[in-house]
Design a protein around this motif. Sequence first.
Motif, mmCIF file in Angstrom:
data_model
loop_
_atom_site.group_PDB
_atom_site.id
_atom_site.type_symbol
_atom_site.label_atom_id
_atom_site.label_comp_id
_atom_site.label_asym_id
_atom_site.label_seq_id
_atom_site.Cartn_x
_atom_site.Cartn_y
_atom_site.Cartn_z
ATOM 1 N N GLY A 34 0.803 -1.206 0.000
ATOM 2 C CA GLY A 34 0.000 0.000 0.000
ATOM 3 C C GLY A 34 0.837 1.256 0.000
ATOM 4 O O GLY A 34 0.386 2.320 -0.437
ATOM 5 N N GLY A 35 2.078 1.149 0.509
ATOM 6 C CA GLY A 35 2.942 2.317 0.596
ATOM 7 C C GLY A 35 2.763 3.025 1.923
ATOM 8 O O GLY A 35 2.208 4.126 1.977
ATOM 9 N N LEU A 36 3.222 2.384 2.987
ATOM 10 C CA LEU A 36 3.024 2.933 4.334
ATOM 11 C C LEU A 36 3.543 4.367 4.445
ATOM 12 O O LEU A 36 2.894 5.242 5.026
ATOM 13 C CB LEU A 36 3.714 2.034 5.366
ATOM 14 N N ARG A 37 4.699 4.630 3.835
ATOM 15 C CA ARG A 37 5.296 5.970 3.991
ATOM 16 C C ARG A 37 4.511 7.042 3.247
ATOM 17 O O ARG A 37 4.647 8.232 3.541
ATOM 18 C CB ARG A 37 6.756 5.962 3.546
ATOM 19 N N TYR A 38 3.675 6.649 2.265
ATOM 20 C CA TYR A 38 2.908 7.660 1.519
ATOM 21 C C TYR A 38 1.841 8.311 2.381
ATOM 22 O O TYR A 38 1.332 9.387 2.047
ATOM 23 C CB TYR A 38 2.250 7.027 0.296
ATOM 24 N N LEU A 39 1.498 7.683 3.516
ATOM 25 C CA LEU A 39 0.530 8.297 4.423
ATOM 26 C C LEU A 39 1.058 9.629 4.952
ATOM 27 O O LEU A 39 0.284 10.552 5.211
ATOM 28 C CB LEU A 39 0.226 7.350 5.588
ATOM 29 N N GLU A 40 2.386 9.736 5.112
ATOM 30 C CA GLU A 40 2.969 10.987 5.600
ATOM 31 C C GLU A 40 2.776 12.134 4.607
ATOM 32 O O GLU A 40 2.828 13.297 4.986
ATOM 33 C CB GLU A 40 4.463 10.801 5.887
ATOM 34 N N TYR A 41 2.584 11.784 3.337
ATOM 35 C CA TYR A 41 2.377 12.805 2.311
ATOM 36 C C TYR A 41 0.890 12.953 1.977
ATOM 37 O O TYR A 41 0.542 13.542 0.948
ATOM 38 C CB TYR A 41 3.175 12.444 1.049
#
Length: 537
Positions: free
Chosen positions: A74-81
């Motif tokens: 899912g792209g966990l780090r994309y939640l920060e953006y």
Amino acid sequence: MDRVPHASIDRPDTAAPTEAPGEPLRCDVLVVGGGINGVGIARDLAGRGLKVVLCEKDDLASHTSSSSTKLIHGGLRYLEYYEFSLVRKALQEREVLLKSAPHIMWPLRFVMPHDPAMRPVWMIRAGLFLYDHLARREVLPGSETVDLRRHAAGAPLKGLYTKGFVYSDGWVDDARLVVLNALDAQAHGATILTRTRCTEARRSAQGWEATLKTAHGAVVHVQARALVNAAGPWTEEFLRRDAGQKNTKSLRLVKGSHIVVKKMFDHPMAYIFQNPDKRIIFAIPYEDDYTLIGTTDVEHHGAIGTAQIDESEIAYLCEQASRYFRKPVTRADVVWTYAGVRPLLDDASGDPSAVTRDYLLELDTAQAPLLSVWGGKITTFRKLAEEAADLLCPPLAHTPSGWTEGRFLPGGDLSAFIGAPQRPDTDFERFDQALAQRHPWLPARVRRRLARAYGSRVGLVLGAAAGLADLGGEVAPGLYEAELHYLCAHEWATCADDVLWRRSKLGLHYTEAQRDAVVQWFATHAVGAAREPAVAS
């Protein structure tokens, strides 16, 4: 052992159309680009009954689509953006993909050691809560907090990391995913032309007139009602140079590089490490004997098809991994590297890591339909293809709707071996056991590799063989002539690199002499073995 491509074999041109001499090849849709988005779109459109031709200037998945971190995530780090829409879409696709091809995709647990100097505990827990609940899960377990002093994942790490967070995503053999989509597109009537470049596409109100040129200089003329530009990093360049479209969007080309080192841990989980620059890297079990570490995000300004890792990227990955592992990762540990260029839609973000990984489908119907694919990631390829087909069908007066969700990719239906499917990870293990019972003469390592690569299509490789001698000569350890003949005849393989680095990763396991043996086999055998599929009339 950096990758050094070998030259393609000299072979007869077999891509000539079956139409009468001088007649153009006619189709509904011409797809330019044989990466994951191109083959996904070709598959979807062909399955809806449209006549599709796909051309790829090199081998399938020879660039970006074989140079990923090989994750269905899912792209966990994309939640920060705040990329909530992208993350949700990707999370929804994870289990759809895992169920479609359990031989090349499987669940993977990720361990994030907590570094108090990075993100606080509350932020990580909030992110993981969203990750667990943004989409329905049937196969993948949810997240949990673990004590790394007692958990198996803590053993390879430095002692200062005592707390960790564990969550689920998936693994994929990216290059084989591309080939399987191409096979399914072909099974539904599409024509797949590899090593065939679209050198010109002229547009009118009635359709597209395209000129294709093979690697051997043969020219194929195509008349198409619509054109799909899925050229990946070349999307903008193709529109401007070859399709005569001057006003186009812009791509941000970002290089992602990876290193491979000898196996650093024995358990089956992967790691996600937080770095001081707020980026993350992964350390993933790879090819049984290795650990894959990546990726970087570096602006790429050179020629698109020649991206390579540089020493500063290697140093960065070694340094960041060494912040966590007890045993430091050094330059001398690196046995292989690869790099790919991600075609990201330019959103004016200053940080390459912050550029959106979402995609944009741009349909232009001012004349004959032109659909351009901007951006995208492997996890969302099926959804992207479905949306692309939904956009393209109305101007072609074609009504069938999407069909790929819930369908197996070639080799993914294991029911003939195991009965009704239960869950993809255990289904594959049952399949491997069934294969062992049917072919007890196959060495376990060879059998499992073939099971992973071909799934229920493994019979096309093994044929009626009752022993190893029936598979022909052993060209390199565990690689027999029967498999090479299959790859040439059915999977568009034309040179050693196609087999060693894309259809498999055997090149990583072989010595230079063993890799050269495969090169020599192609030089002496492949002309007679390889047969490109004829262009459908």
